[in-house]
Design an enzyme around this catalytic site. Structure first.
Site, PDB file in Angstrom:
ATOM      1  N   PHE A  30       2.529  38.426  -5.632  1.00  0.00           N
ATOM      2  CA  PHE A  30       3.173  37.205  -6.124  1.00  0.00           C
ATOM      3  C   PHE A  30       4.339  36.908  -5.175  1.00  0.00           C
ATOM      4  O   PHE A  30       5.120  37.802  -4.873  1.00  0.00           O
ATOM      5  CB  PHE A  30       3.693  37.446  -7.548  1.00  0.00           C
ATOM      6  CG  PHE A  30       3.814  36.200  -8.374  1.00  0.00           C
ATOM      7  CD1 PHE A  30       2.880  35.898  -9.351  1.00  0.00           C
ATOM      8  CD2 PHE A  30       4.879  35.325  -8.175  1.00  0.00           C
ATOM      9  CE1 PHE A  30       3.009  34.746 -10.130  1.00  0.00           C
ATOM     10  CE2 PHE A  30       5.004  34.179  -8.939  1.00  0.00           C
ATOM     11  CZ  PHE A  30       4.071  33.888  -9.922  1.00  0.00           C
ATOM     12  N   ALA A  64       5.245  41.513 -10.031  1.00  0.00           N
ATOM     13  CA  ALA A  64       6.334  42.475 -10.273  1.00  0.00           C
ATOM     14  C   ALA A  64       6.167  43.201 -11.601  1.00  0.00           C
ATOM     15  O   ALA A  64       6.600  44.342 -11.751  1.00  0.00           O
ATOM     16  CB  ALA A  64       7.676  41.753 -10.235  1.00  0.00           C
ATOM     17  N   PHE A  65       5.531  42.526 -12.565  1.00  0.00           N
ATOM     18  CA  PHE A  65       5.331  43.165 -13.873  1.00  0.00           C
ATOM     19  C   PHE A  65       4.517  44.446 -13.739  1.00  0.00           C
ATOM     20  O   PHE A  65       4.699  45.392 -14.523  1.00  0.00           O
ATOM     21  CB  PHE A  65       4.617  42.184 -14.817  1.00  0.00           C
ATOM     22  CG  PHE A  65       4.667  42.569 -16.260  1.00  0.00           C
ATOM     23  CD1 PHE A  65       5.750  42.220 -17.051  1.00  0.00           C
ATOM     24  CD2 PHE A  65       3.626  43.284 -16.844  1.00  0.00           C
ATOM     25  CE1 PHE A  65       5.801  42.581 -18.389  1.00  0.00           C
ATOM     26  CE2 PHE A  65       3.669  43.647 -18.175  1.00  0.00           C
ATOM     27  CZ  PHE A  65       4.754  43.294 -18.959  1.00  0.00           C
ATOM     28  N   GLU A  66       3.614  44.484 -12.776  1.00  0.00           N
ATOM     29  CA  GLU A  66       2.726  45.649 -12.599  1.00  0.00           C
ATOM     30  C   GLU A  66       3.383  46.780 -11.800  1.00  0.00           C
ATOM     31  O   GLU A  66       2.853  47.901 -11.759  1.00  0.00           O
ATOM     32  CB  GLU A  66       1.440  45.220 -11.871  1.00  0.00           C
ATOM     33  CG  GLU A  66       0.422  44.493 -12.742  1.00  0.00           C
ATOM     34  CD  GLU A  66       0.846  43.093 -13.149  1.00  0.00           C
ATOM     35  OE1 GLU A  66       1.405  42.367 -12.300  1.00  0.00           O
ATOM     36  OE2 GLU A  66       0.639  42.733 -14.324  1.00  0.00           O
ATOM     37  N   VAL A  89      11.052  37.904  -7.926  1.00  0.00           N
ATOM     38  CA  VAL A  89      10.938  37.151  -9.173  1.00  0.00           C
ATOM     39  C   VAL A  89      11.928  35.987  -9.092  1.00  0.00           C
ATOM     40  O   VAL A  89      13.140  36.206  -8.945  1.00  0.00           O
ATOM     41  CB  VAL A  89      11.232  38.035 -10.399  1.00  0.00           C
ATOM     42  CG1 VAL A  89      10.904  37.260 -11.676  1.00  0.00           C
ATOM     43  CG2 VAL A  89      10.433  39.326 -10.351  1.00  0.00           C
ATOM     44  N   THR A  94       9.308  30.178 -13.674  1.00  0.00           N
ATOM     45  CA  THR A  94       8.678  30.546 -14.937  1.00  0.00           C
ATOM     46  C   THR A  94       9.678  30.664 -16.082  1.00  0.00           C
ATOM     47  O   THR A  94      10.824  31.052 -15.870  1.00  0.00           O
ATOM     48  CB  THR A  94       7.953  31.903 -14.801  1.00  0.00           C
ATOM     49  OG1 THR A  94       7.428  32.266 -16.072  1.00  0.00           O
ATOM     50  CG2 THR A  94       8.876  32.994 -14.314  1.00  0.00           C
ATOM     51  N   HIS A  96       9.112  32.768 -18.414  1.00  0.00           N
ATOM     52  CA  HIS A  96       9.158  34.187 -18.762  1.00  0.00           C
ATOM     53  C   HIS A  96       9.751  35.041 -17.642  1.00  0.00           C
ATOM     54  O   HIS A  96       9.505  36.237 -17.557  1.00  0.00           O
ATOM     55  CB  HIS A  96       7.803  34.712 -19.273  1.00  0.00           C
ATOM     56  CG  HIS A  96       6.670  34.633 -18.323  1.00  0.00           C
ATOM     57  ND1 HIS A  96       5.520  33.916 -18.574  1.00  0.00           N
ATOM     58  CD2 HIS A  96       6.471  35.220 -17.123  1.00  0.00           C
ATOM     59  CE1 HIS A  96       4.691  34.053 -17.569  1.00  0.00           C
ATOM     60  NE2 HIS A  96       5.235  34.838 -16.673  1.00  0.00           N
ATOM     61  N   PHE A 121      14.434  50.246  -5.983  1.00  0.00           N
ATOM     62  CA  PHE A 121      14.299  48.923  -6.611  1.00  0.00           C
ATOM     63  C   PHE A 121      14.389  47.840  -5.527  1.00  0.00           C
ATOM     64  O   PHE A 121      15.471  47.353  -5.197  1.00  0.00           O
ATOM     65  CB  PHE A 121      15.396  48.738  -7.660  1.00  0.00           C
ATOM     66  CG  PHE A 121      15.256  47.473  -8.452  1.00  0.00           C
ATOM     67  CD1 PHE A 121      14.204  47.297  -9.336  1.00  0.00           C
ATOM     68  CD2 PHE A 121      16.177  46.447  -8.307  1.00  0.00           C
ATOM     69  CE1 PHE A 121      14.069  46.129 -10.068  1.00  0.00           C
ATOM     70  CE2 PHE A 121      16.054  45.263  -9.040  1.00  0.00           C
ATOM     71  CZ  PHE A 121      14.995  45.109  -9.927  1.00  0.00           C
TER      72      PHE A 121
HETATM   73  N1  INI Z   1       5.431  37.909 -10.798  1.00  0.00           N
HETATM   74  C1  INI Z   1       6.325  38.072  -9.803  1.00  0.00           C
HETATM   75  O1  INI Z   1       6.265  39.072  -9.082  1.00  0.00           O
HETATM   76  N2  INI Z   1       7.289  37.138  -9.589  1.00  0.00           N
HETATM   77  C2  INI Z   1       7.389  36.026 -10.357  1.00  0.00           C
HETATM   78  O2  INI Z   1       8.299  35.199 -10.090  1.00  0.00           O
HETATM   79  C3  INI Z   1       6.465  35.836 -11.406  1.00  0.00           C
HETATM   80  N3  INI Z   1       6.504  34.664 -12.219  1.00  0.00           N
HETATM   81  O3  INI Z   1       7.242  33.727 -11.849  1.00  0.00           O
HETATM   82  O4  INI Z   1       5.832  34.540 -13.215  1.00  0.00           O
HETATM   83  C4  INI Z   1       5.465  36.817 -11.614  1.00  0.00           C
HETATM   84  N4  INI Z   1       4.562  36.687 -12.604  1.00  0.00           N
HETATM   85  C5  INI Z   1       3.364  37.510 -12.658  1.00  0.00           C
HETATM   86  C6  INI Z   1       3.597  38.837 -13.364  1.00  0.00           C
HETATM   87  O5  INI Z   1       4.336  39.709 -12.528  1.00  0.00           O
HETATM   88  C7  INI Z   1       2.274  39.538 -13.686  1.00  0.00           C
HETATM   89  O6  INI Z   1       1.527  39.757 -12.512  1.00  0.00           O
HETATM   90  C8  INI Z   1       1.392  38.770 -14.685  1.00  0.00           C
HETATM   91  O7  INI Z   1       2.134  38.391 -15.831  1.00  0.00           O
HETATM   92  C9  INI Z   1       0.205  39.642 -15.141  1.00  0.00           C
HETATM   93  O8  INI Z   1       0.645  40.811 -15.822  1.00  0.00           O
END
Ligand code: INI
Length: 156
Positions: A30, A64-66, A89, A94, A96, A121
């Site tokens: 992302f 980043a969530f992963e 991020v 977003t 969220h 980090f």
């Molecule tokens: N993931 C990011 O790494 N940066 C972001 O800004 C971002 N936004 O904007 O939503 C983002 N979303 C994806 C998230 O990390 C997950 O991949 C997704 O929710 C699936 O679990």
């Protein structure tokens, strides 16, 4: 832009020597244009600090969530002295933002503490794209941090 800290000026050479280290990098795709540049800078910095190219492993993840889970799995493999989590991020992108950014930061801290492997980090959390591009250079700091912290742990 604030002046960047050059960690090399603060630590002895033995702590800056990456020649005995294995470093993993988990890279969020992302905002790939930024994260890939961060990876390249981090990679170059690791090599400048004598990390063997064969001892640098990149794993791409969706976002980043992963990062916390994949970093935890990498840490549990016992293959790495430290891991660098790279992501971006951006608030404007977003609603969220808070969930993604908070999960990433809390999760990485937890993964690092539970595994005992340093997870650096390397996630930029910014208001907009420009601020993130301005901070790509921070990847060098993250790479140097991974070497220093790995070597500190070896010496304890
Ligand atoms: N993931 C990011 O790494 N940066 C972001 O800004 C971002 N936004 O904007 O939503 C983002 N979303 C994806 C998230 O990390 C997950 O991949 C997704 O929710 C699936 O679990």
């Amino acid at each position: 832009m604030a002046e960047k800290v050059i960690l090399d000026n603060f630590f002895e050479n033995d702590l800056l020597d990456g020649s005995s280290l294995n470093i993993g990098l988990a890279v969020s795709v992302f905002n790939y244009e930024i994260t890939n540049k961060m990876y390249n800078l981090a990679y170059d910095s690791l090599v400048e600090h004598k990390v063997d190219k064969n001892n640098i492993k990149r794993v791409d993840v969706p976002g980043a969530f992963e990062l916390p889970l994949i970093c935890k799995k990498m840490a549990e493999s016992n293959k790495y002295d430290s891991i660098i989590a790279i992501g971006v991020v951006i608030k404007g992108d977003t609603d969220h933002y808070e969930f993604v950014a908070n999960n990433a930061s809390n999760g990485i801290a937890k993964s690092s503490l539970t595994t005992g492997i340093p997870i650096i980090f390397g996630i930029l959390t910014t208001d907009n794209y420009k601020q993130a591009t301005d901070r790509i250079i921070d990847a060098k700091y993250y790479a140097t941090s991974s070497i220093i912290v790995s070597n500190i742990i070896k010496k304890l």
